[in-house]
Design an enzyme around this catalytic site. Sequence first.
Site, short mmCIF file in Angstrom:
data_model
loop_
_atom_site.label_atom_id
_atom_site.label_comp_id
_atom_site.label_asym_id
_atom_site.label_seq_id
_atom_site.Cartn_x
_atom_site.Cartn_y
_atom_site.Cartn_z
N ARG A 48 -44.41 10.67 53.60
CA ARG A 48 -44.61 11.53 54.82
C ARG A 48 -46.03 11.58 54.97
O ARG A 48 -46.58 11.77 55.86
CB ARG A 48 -43.92 12.54 54.64
N CYS A 99 -48.89 21.53 53.86
CA CYS A 99 -47.53 20.85 53.67
C CYS A 99 -46.62 20.59 54.98
O CYS A 99 -47.57 20.25 55.90
CB CYS A 99 -46.60 21.54 52.53
#
Length: 283
Positions: A183, A239
Amino acid sequence: MAYDTLISVTDLHEILAAGSDVLILDCDFELGQPDKGRESYRAGHLPGARYAHLDDDLAGPPDGTNGRHPLPARVAFAAWLRAQGLKRGGQVVACDSSGGAWAARAWWLLRWIGHAEVAVLDGGKQAWAAAGLPMETGEAPPVVPGDFTADEPLVPAPLTARQVLANIGTGEAQVLDARDPSRFRGEPNPIDPVAGHIPGARNRFFRDNLAEDGSFRPAEELSQAFRTLLGGKPAVLSCGSGVTACHNALAMAAAGLPQPRLYPGSWSEWIADPAHPVATGDA
């Protein structure tokens, strides 16, 4: 003795056996299946534990621009904790079945509203079960509300997207992204509508804080890893939505490192503004 970072299964079992008043928060959750954590809680939890839902209890309402899990209002979160029976100065232990991924969010939030006596169960619910200790099923019974009130934050002030954007130009702080490496690199995935990372960020996958058995790595090992990534700069933690970034905050605290600043909106807030720059690749 108060616990303020991690607590072992042995220590938790001992203080419970001694009759100490401990509020245990079961934070099990699964992205994309918001009811699964509560089902897991009903199927088995530590004795006396109460369920903390990431969407409903550990976050405020998203509005499409503030990320998937914005911070809850301090007043609302304090009221929820009182309803769970928390008293001023009472020990809180957060746990989950995901290496502390969700429990660390509860840990950070409690420190954010001024409560120091909060720790994450090292090794989680699996370590408790592996030790042969009892579990309960079903819903938690009613409790007498506590007298907890929010106090001055014990963590540095969270950062806004504007502050993170300004940091790209100055480079004064190092952004650490807790998402998994694919990611971070910007590979297509079902979670991020726009793939990539904040320019200048470095990747510190939160699961790298854990040993093979699911417990946190030794303090000296964590310290060396974070110091290498930070290069002497203060840390900004990010995040996907300000949740697993708290795992890195917990690891840094366990390692005795300076407190980082959290960017709560994280990637889900960042990409809500198409004007924000996006980087891909390993750096």
